[in-house]
Write a protein that holds these residues in place. Sequence first.
Motif, PDB file in Angstrom:
ATOM      1  N   LEU A  88       0.777  -1.074   0.042  1.00 11.31           N
ATOM      2  CA  LEU A  88      -0.108   0.098  -0.101  1.00 11.31           C
ATOM      3  C   LEU A  88       0.907   1.261  -0.090  1.00 11.31           C
ATOM      4  CD1 LEU A  88      -2.957   0.657   0.085  1.00 11.31           C
ATOM      5  CD2 LEU A  88      -3.051   0.934   2.478  1.00 11.31           C
ATOM      6  N   ASN A  89       1.990   1.338   0.894  1.00 12.77           N
ATOM      7  CA  ASN A  89       2.821   2.601   0.842  1.00 12.77           C
ATOM      8  C   ASN A  89       3.289   2.811  -0.505  1.00 12.77           C
ATOM      9  OD1 ASN A  89       2.441   2.488   3.742  1.00 12.77           O
ATOM     10  ND2 ASN A  89       4.214   1.988   3.871  1.00 12.77           N
ATOM     11  N   ARG A  90       4.015   2.070  -1.158  1.00 10.32           N
ATOM     12  CA  ARG A  90       4.455   2.033  -2.632  1.00 10.32           C
ATOM     13  C   ARG A  90       3.493   2.570  -3.507  1.00 10.32           C
ATOM     14  NH1 ARG A  90       6.965  -3.377  -4.711  1.00 10.32           N
ATOM     15  NH2 ARG A  90       7.669  -3.136  -2.760  1.00 10.32           N
ATOM     16  N   ILE A  91       2.270   1.793  -3.387  1.00 17.58           N
ATOM     17  CA  ILE A  91       1.296   2.242  -4.613  1.00 17.58           C
ATOM     18  C   ILE A  91       0.882   3.710  -4.187  1.00 17.58           C
ATOM     19  CG2 ILE A  91      -1.063   1.838  -5.187  1.00 17.58           C
ATOM     20  CD1 ILE A  91      -0.527  -0.926  -4.582  1.00 17.58           C
ATOM     21  N   MET A  92       0.396   4.177  -2.925  1.00 14.83           N
ATOM     22  CA  MET A  92       0.207   5.422  -2.479  1.00 14.83           C
ATOM     23  C   MET A  92       1.025   6.464  -3.041  1.00 14.83           C
ATOM     24  SD  MET A  92      -2.743   5.633  -1.666  1.00 14.83           S
ATOM     25  CE  MET A  92      -3.821   4.103  -1.835  1.00 14.83           C
ATOM     26  N   GLN A  93       2.526   6.285  -3.051  1.00 13.94           N
ATOM     27  CA  GLN A  93       3.510   7.131  -3.575  1.00 13.94           C
ATOM     28  C   GLN A  93       3.499   7.173  -4.881  1.00 13.94           C
ATOM     29  OE1 GLN A  93       7.465   6.036  -1.731  1.00 13.94           O
ATOM     30  NE2 GLN A  93       6.738   5.374   0.203  1.00 13.94           N
ATOM     31  N   PRO A 119      -2.538  -0.520   9.639  1.00 19.71           N
ATOM     32  CA  PRO A 119      -2.477   0.750  10.220  1.00 19.71           C
ATOM     33  C   PRO A 119      -1.812   1.688   8.993  1.00 19.71           C
ATOM     34  CG  PRO A 119      -0.520  -0.931  11.046  1.00 19.71           C
ATOM     35  CD  PRO A 119      -1.794  -1.653  10.480  1.00 19.71           C
ATOM     36  N   GLN A 120      -1.318   0.847   7.759  1.00 18.60           N
ATOM     37  CA  GLN A 120      -1.303   1.348   6.619  1.00 18.60           C
ATOM     38  C   GLN A 120      -2.277   2.445   6.224  1.00 18.60           C
ATOM     39  OE1 GLN A 120       1.936   1.318   5.831  1.00 18.60           O
ATOM     40  NE2 GLN A 120       2.109  -0.439   7.435  1.00 18.60           N
ATOM     41  N   LEU A 121      -3.542   2.010   6.475  1.00 21.83           N
ATOM     42  CA  LEU A 121      -4.763   2.869   5.914  1.00 21.83           C
ATOM     43  C   LEU A 121      -5.067   3.943   6.925  1.00 21.83           C
ATOM     44  CD1 LEU A 121      -7.379   0.224   4.929  1.00 21.83           C
ATOM     45  CD2 LEU A 121      -6.085   2.042   3.280  1.00 21.83           C
ATOM     46  N   ASN A 122      -4.163   4.441   7.871  1.00 19.73           N
ATOM     47  CA  ASN A 122      -4.345   5.488   8.683  1.00 19.73           C
ATOM     48  C   ASN A 122      -4.176   6.757   7.601  1.00 19.73           C
ATOM     49  OD1 ASN A 122      -2.992   7.864  10.320  1.00 19.73           O
ATOM     50  ND2 ASN A 122      -4.132   6.560  11.759  1.00 19.73           N
ATOM     51  N   LEU A 123      -5.037   7.553   7.910  1.00 22.44           N
ATOM     52  CA  LEU A 123      -4.810   8.909   6.912  1.00 22.44           C
ATOM     53  C   LEU A 123      -3.885   9.695   6.972  1.00 22.44           C
ATOM     54  CD1 LEU A 123      -8.586   9.938   6.534  1.00 22.44           C
ATOM     55  CD2 LEU A 123      -7.542   8.611   5.000  1.00 22.44           C
ATOM     56  N   SER A 124      -3.086   9.769   8.241  1.00 22.09           N
ATOM     57  CA  SER A 124      -1.729  10.415   8.401  1.00 22.09           C
ATOM     58  C   SER A 124      -0.778   9.509   7.681  1.00 22.09           C
ATOM     59  CB  SER A 124      -1.592  10.692   9.936  1.00 22.09           C
ATOM     60  OG  SER A 124      -1.287   9.407  10.570  1.00 22.09           O
ATOM     61  N   ARG A 125      -0.667   8.252   7.712  1.00 21.73           N
ATOM     62  CA  ARG A 125       0.275   7.692   7.090  1.00 21.73           C
ATOM     63  C   ARG A 125       0.295   7.520   5.521  1.00 21.73           C
ATOM     64  NH1 ARG A 125       2.667   2.671   8.502  1.00 21.73           N
ATOM     65  NH2 ARG A 125       2.522   3.126  10.702  1.00 21.73           N
ATOM     66  N   ILE A 126      -1.016   7.644   5.204  1.00 17.01           N
ATOM     67  CA  ILE A 126      -1.196   7.804   3.629  1.00 17.01           C
ATOM     68  C   ILE A 126      -0.665   9.342   3.078  1.00 17.01           C
ATOM     69  CG2 ILE A 126      -2.993   8.229   1.808  1.00 17.01           C
ATOM     70  CD1 ILE A 126      -4.690   6.053   3.377  1.00 17.01           C
ATOM     71  N   ASP A 127      -1.072  10.151   3.969  1.00 14.55           N
ATOM     72  CA  ASP A 127      -0.443  11.400   3.513  1.00 14.55           C
ATOM     73  C   ASP A 127       1.184  11.608   3.836  1.00 14.55           C
ATOM     74  OD1 ASP A 127      -2.799  12.778   3.046  1.00 14.55           O
ATOM     75  OD2 ASP A 127      -3.071  13.720   5.093  1.00 14.55           O
TER      76      ASP A 127
END
Length: 237
Positions: A88-93, A119-127
Amino acid sequence: MNVLLIDKKNIRTDRTIVSGRQFDHLKKVLRVSVGDKIRVGVINELLGTGIVERFERDYISLAISANLPPPKAIPATVILSLPRPKFLNRIMQSLATMGVKDIHVIHSQRVEKSYWSTPQLNLSRIDENFILGLEQAGDTVVPNITLHKRFRPFVEDVLPHLMNDRKAFLAQPRSEISCPICINQPSLLVIGPEGGFIPYEVNKFENIGFQAVSIGDRIMKVEVAIPMLISRLYPGQ
């Protein structure tokens, strides 16, 4: 990092303090010193230049001047079946780097319900991941993201209002129709899990006007399929 992004609330009289991760990058990778100029951007605003005024042990002081527009956004809304958390992190980046500004993450039959508690779906983590993607691209505008934990209410109640005469594509493995190239208009792009959507879900999309398309016979991982699809629809952007 191809641009240093700064929150407007941290700028006082055209100056800001850089610390933490960004300070480490300026110190260890760019190896800046007093008087050096670096590319900066104000989050959700303009790009410009920062001049290093002070270099201390754990922070740098910059004088900021920002008057250039950010790159044009990709005119696509991406609707993404929730991928495995470790990707998820890589895809959002990647989505932020490519210039996608409107993202909807949805549930589907082949998505494990436990994924929604990551926890990867936490909006602050996504931002945080959006910022990393924007720093790579040299952009300032943070994407909007909305999470939808139920498939049917999204497709029936939300999705029709997003269409607005846009081209609507459903990326589905082994579809007989190839993904078009260079459409030059806004679109909705639905990307499912690696095995594709189940027939019921495909029918729900097609019934409201989505066209199933593919990028070949090979089944790609989601993080590979996204840039391939975007680059076909909007080459050179």
